[in-house]
Scaffold this motif. Sequence first.
Motif, PDB file in Angstrom:
ATOM      1  N   HIS A 124      28.134  48.796  33.962  1.00  0.00           N
ATOM      2  CA  HIS A 124      27.748  47.735  33.107  1.00  0.00           C
ATOM      3  C   HIS A 124      28.719  47.773  32.314  1.00  0.00           C
ATOM      4  CE1 HIS A 124      23.633  50.164  34.221  1.00  0.00           C
ATOM      5  NE2 HIS A 124      22.921  48.972  34.222  1.00  0.00           N
ATOM      6  N   THR A 125      28.126  46.137  31.522  1.00  0.00           N
ATOM      7  CA  THR A 125      29.291  46.180  30.639  1.00  0.00           C
ATOM      8  C   THR A 125      29.190  45.090  29.702  1.00  0.00           C
ATOM      9  OG1 THR A 125      32.148  44.858  30.624  1.00  0.00           O
ATOM     10  CG2 THR A 125      29.975  44.288  32.033  1.00  0.00           C
ATOM     11  N   THR A 126      29.802  44.686  28.609  1.00  0.00           N
ATOM     12  CA  THR A 126      29.758  44.393  27.305  1.00  0.00           C
ATOM     13  C   THR A 126      30.563  42.757  27.764  1.00  0.00           C
ATOM     14  OG1 THR A 126      31.805  44.746  26.554  1.00  0.00           O
ATOM     15  CG2 THR A 126      29.434  46.119  25.962  1.00  0.00           C
ATOM     16  N   GLN A 127      31.160  42.825  28.888  1.00  0.00           N
ATOM     17  CA  GLN A 127      32.115  41.440  29.605  1.00  0.00           C
ATOM     18  C   GLN A 127      31.707  40.654  29.602  1.00  0.00           C
ATOM     19  OE1 GLN A 127      34.117  41.938  26.777  1.00  0.00           O
ATOM     20  NE2 GLN A 127      36.528  41.580  28.213  1.00  0.00           N
ATOM     21  N   PRO A 128      32.010  39.604  29.724  1.00  0.00           N
ATOM     22  CA  PRO A 128      31.438  38.269  30.339  1.00  0.00           C
ATOM     23  C   PRO A 128      31.872  37.590  32.211  1.00  0.00           C
ATOM     24  CG  PRO A 128      33.090  37.160  28.909  1.00  0.00           C
ATOM     25  CD  PRO A 128      33.110  38.668  28.764  1.00  0.00           C
ATOM     26  N   GLY A 129      33.054  38.492  32.127  1.00  0.00           N
ATOM     27  CA  GLY A 129      33.324  38.549  33.364  1.00  0.00           C
ATOM     28  C   GLY A 129      33.094  40.010  34.208  1.00  0.00           C
ATOM     29  N   VAL A 130      33.768  39.482  35.413  1.00  0.00           N
ATOM     30  CA  VAL A 130      34.037  41.149  36.224  1.00  0.00           C
ATOM     31  C   VAL A 130      34.990  40.888  38.021  1.00  0.00           C
ATOM     32  CG1 VAL A 130      31.633  41.091  37.573  1.00  0.00           C
ATOM     33  CG2 VAL A 130      33.613  43.339  37.675  1.00  0.00           C
ATOM     34  N   GLN A 131      35.994  40.890  37.689  1.00  0.00           N
ATOM     35  CA  GLN A 131      36.970  40.735  38.454  1.00  0.00           C
ATOM     36  C   GLN A 131      36.495  42.052  39.595  1.00  0.00           C
ATOM     37  OE1 GLN A 131      39.251  38.262  38.794  1.00  0.00           O
ATOM     38  NE2 GLN A 131      40.619  38.063  40.722  1.00  0.00           N
ATOM     39  N   LEU A 132      36.129  41.050  40.752  1.00  0.00           N
ATOM     40  CA  LEU A 132      36.622  41.623  42.120  1.00  0.00           C
ATOM     41  C   LEU A 132      37.462  41.499  42.955  1.00  0.00           C
ATOM     42  CD1 LEU A 132      34.505  43.744  44.792  1.00  0.00           C
ATOM     43  CD2 LEU A 132      33.942  41.169  45.483  1.00  0.00           C
ATOM     44  N   TYR A 133      38.000  42.792  43.326  1.00  0.00           N
ATOM     45  CA  TYR A 133      39.395  43.111  44.051  1.00  0.00           C
ATOM     46  C   TYR A 133      39.149  44.014  44.940  1.00  0.00           C
ATOM     47  CZ  TYR A 133      44.346  43.794  44.995  1.00  0.00           C
ATOM     48  OH  TYR A 133      45.198  44.208  46.195  1.00  0.00           O
ATOM     49  N   THR A 134      39.304  43.765  46.002  1.00  0.00           N
ATOM     50  CA  THR A 134      39.037  44.330  47.411  1.00  0.00           C
ATOM     51  C   THR A 134      40.249  44.490  47.921  1.00  0.00           C
ATOM     52  OG1 THR A 134      38.796  42.351  48.524  1.00  0.00           O
ATOM     53  CG2 THR A 134      36.634  43.901  48.315  1.00  0.00           C
ATOM     54  N   SER A 135      41.349  45.034  47.062  1.00  0.00           N
ATOM     55  CA  SER A 135      42.797  45.691  47.894  1.00  0.00           C
ATOM     56  C   SER A 135      43.489  44.962  48.832  1.00  0.00           C
ATOM     57  CB  SER A 135      42.547  47.383  48.085  1.00  0.00           C
ATOM     58  OG  SER A 135      41.788  47.303  48.795  1.00  0.00           O
ATOM     59  N   ASN A 136      43.350  43.657  48.244  1.00  0.00           N
ATOM     60  CA  ASN A 136      44.267  42.891  49.368  1.00  0.00           C
ATOM     61  C   ASN A 136      45.485  42.978  50.039  1.00  0.00           C
ATOM     62  OD1 ASN A 136      41.038  41.617  49.221  1.00  0.00           O
ATOM     63  ND2 ASN A 136      41.859  40.753  47.978  1.00  0.00           N
TER      64      ASN A 136
END
Length: 349
Positions: free
Chosen positions: A279-291
């Motif tokens: 859960h977050t107050t932020q407008p975005g979430v960066q999904l990073y799959t440890s590429n």
Amino acid sequence: MAEVTFELFGETSEGKEVQECTLKAGEYTAKVLTFGGTLRSFMVPAKEGIRDIVLGCDSVEKYEEQSRTNYFGATVGRVANRITQASFELNGKIYTLAANNQGVNCLHGGINGFNRAVWEAREENGALVLTHTSPDGDEGFPGKLDVQVTYQLTEDGTLTIEYDAKSDADTLCNMTNHSYFNLCGHGVGSLEGHKLQILADEVTEIDETGAPNGKIFKVDGTPFDLREPQDLEERLEESHPQLATGGGFDHNFILGIEPQNPLRLAAKAYGGGLCMECHTTQPGVQLYTSNFLTPVDGKEGVRYDRRSSFCLETQGWADAIHHQDFPSIVLKAGKTYHQVTEYKVIKEN
């Protein structure tokens, strides 16, 4: 309310002492280092007992080595993600930053961002409070920025990270935490068995350097449609130009245009009999799959490799300073930057 304790973890190459701060609440334990405000471990109840679901290192030396590449568990700032051309204009003045990503972008605050600072730590009402002052001109950013990051842990498995900052001049501020999660255990080595749901209809498109190009695309009919839980490994194997560009998922999923209070559900991850809600107050979430995680020795002698974990970096949209249609990350002098993110981990029924 958590029990908070402190012990010496080691020293930096410059001889600064680094504390390991432990929060314990019921069956849950989180360990945070004053180096980089780093979440070193998150130990949760699982079918076999207690399981550590966060990748990390066993020494300050190793964290220093990894702090400019993998950012294991670190508090990232002043500005998370990329700033294109390693510069920006604010109030008619051009500010030049370190081009520490692809030789053209500034990434995660520059060469010596918050992830390399040794923070001050104290216990306050069962919470861990970390503070740091970034001086005017630090890594090229204007204004003296006073920062506070508060970690809280509760017996229901909720780890809360609260960020506050105030500057004496107009500046940029967009902080996050860069923890790598594997719900099957930090040393498992793959994302097999993980399902992920992100409640986002749109994603910001990236260019060949990993930075947003200003375009937004809808997730419908693409591997980015995670609005219902999807097998993460299967999604990574699908064909899509943006997956090829990022080497996997390394994208900002749009949760909204503005920060939101109370918090919104951003994502749910499932694996190894556990469920983690973000859960977050932020407008975005960066999904990073440890590429881009190259083989590295992690905790307990475990070898970490690419696509062995995922990050859910809650933040403002990347490179917002260069895109007028993106939510602003400008922090006005005297105003307070504030955001909250929660990671809640429980056993699946």
